[in-house]
Design an enzyme around this catalytic site. Structure first.
Site, PDB file in Angstrom:
ATOM      1  N   SER A 137       0.847  -1.192   0.000  1.00 16.19           N
ATOM      2  CA  SER A 137       0.000   0.000   0.000  1.00 16.19           C
ATOM      3  C   SER A 137       0.881   1.240   0.000  1.00 16.19           C
ATOM      4  CB  SER A 137      -0.899   0.032   1.242  1.00 16.19           C
ATOM      5  OG  SER A 137      -1.623   1.248   1.321  1.00 16.19           O
ATOM      6  N   TYR A 150      -2.071  -0.102  10.166  1.00 14.16           N
ATOM      7  CA  TYR A 150      -2.149  -0.538   8.771  1.00 14.16           C
ATOM      8  C   TYR A 150      -0.878  -0.143   8.030  1.00 14.16           C
ATOM      9  CZ  TYR A 150      -3.898  -1.201   4.020  1.00 14.16           C
ATOM     10  OH  TYR A 150      -4.063  -1.616   2.720  1.00 14.16           O
TER      11      TYR A 150
END
Length: 276
Positions: A137, A150
């Site tokens: 990501s 995250y």
């Protein structure tokens, strides 16, 4: 279209293939003539809506990984490409995020892909080649407020890949990362949200940041762009270490982090999220 490596028969394993980016990648590769296997913890829920076989796999369960990989080898004789896509989202003030949810995020986003890689490597060594593509990501390139866990899981996978690919290159196996920005998927609905607590000192900032994050996903790009990027990587004989896929400003934010002083970059993020 055949993969460039001489031994390959176009067999692709995609973890988390039942929805979102994983499903988009799988459907696109099927269109291109690949033999695709997706995985899901509950394949019976999604099989009827998929144009490819879905096998049961929980990336947190080594036994289920082994069984799925062995089933593909039994059916096809090889696994030529692995796309480590299975992942979970998690938001919240780190102080208020339950320890078990933090552990679950690392188990799925970092330890899960490592388990999958360790399971397929002996098969790829026998084939004398293969490709492993880890979906990370753009959030993994920076610590984002209320997405810190995250960001940490994806950053760890990026760095792990850098080391892993150097260790396995002697076997003719290639590994790379592809970091997506915001894409229009159901990740926001499926991720763990620490609740916005009435008595929380983070209530105002976290509440507004959470609404902004959900809006960004809703307005994200078409997941097919990720599928096209993965296809290009599979076709490429010599893959790069890192790829980024997403809106220009999201990719540009990585460059800014490299060139701006730390506190200036932090101020930019605070301004973006309208934080004090």
């Amino acid at each position: 279209m055949p993969i460039a490596n001489h031994y390959m028969s176009n067999v692709v394993l995609i973890t988390g293939g039942s929805s979102g980016i994983g499903k988009a990648i799988a459907e696109y590769l099927v269109e291109k003539g690949f033999k695709v296997y997706g995985t899901s913890r509950s394949p019976e829920k999604y099989s009827s809506s998929c144009s490819f076989p879905l096998l049961a796999m929980d990336v947190g369960d080594k036994q289920s990984i082994t069984e799925a990989v062995n089933e593909i080898i039994k059916r096809e004789g090889s696994i030529d490409v692995v796309v480590n896509n299975a992942g979970v989202g998690i938001t919240g003030p780190i102080e208020e995020t339950p320890d078990e949810e933090i552990e679950k995020a690392f188990n799925t986003n970092l330890y899960g892909p490592i388990k999958v890689i360790k399971t397929v490597l002996p098969h790829m060594r026998k084939q004398r080649g293969g490709k492993i593509i880890n979906i990370t990501s753009i959030a993994g390139y920076m610590g984002l407020p209320y997405r810190g866990i995250y960001s940490a899981t994806k950053a760890a996978l990026e760095i792990t890949t850098e080391a892993f690919r150097m260790e396995i290159r002697q076997f003719g196996i290639q590994m790379t990362n592809i970091a997506p920005g915001d894409f229009a998927t159901n990740i926001a609905a499926g991720r763990y949200h620490s609740p916005v607590l009435e008595e929380s000192p983070y209530k105002e900032e976290y509440g507004s940041t959470l609404a902004m994050m959900n809006e960004h996903v809703d307005k994200g790009e078409n997941p097919r762009h990720m599928a096209e990027a993965v296809y290009r990587i599979i076709k490429n004989k010599n893959v790069r270490i890192h790829y980024k896929e997403g809106a220009f400003l999201q990719k540009f934010s990585i460059l800014l982090k490299r060139i701006l002083p730390d506190k200036m970059y932090e101020r930019m993020l605070l301004n973006h999220y309208k934080l004090k």
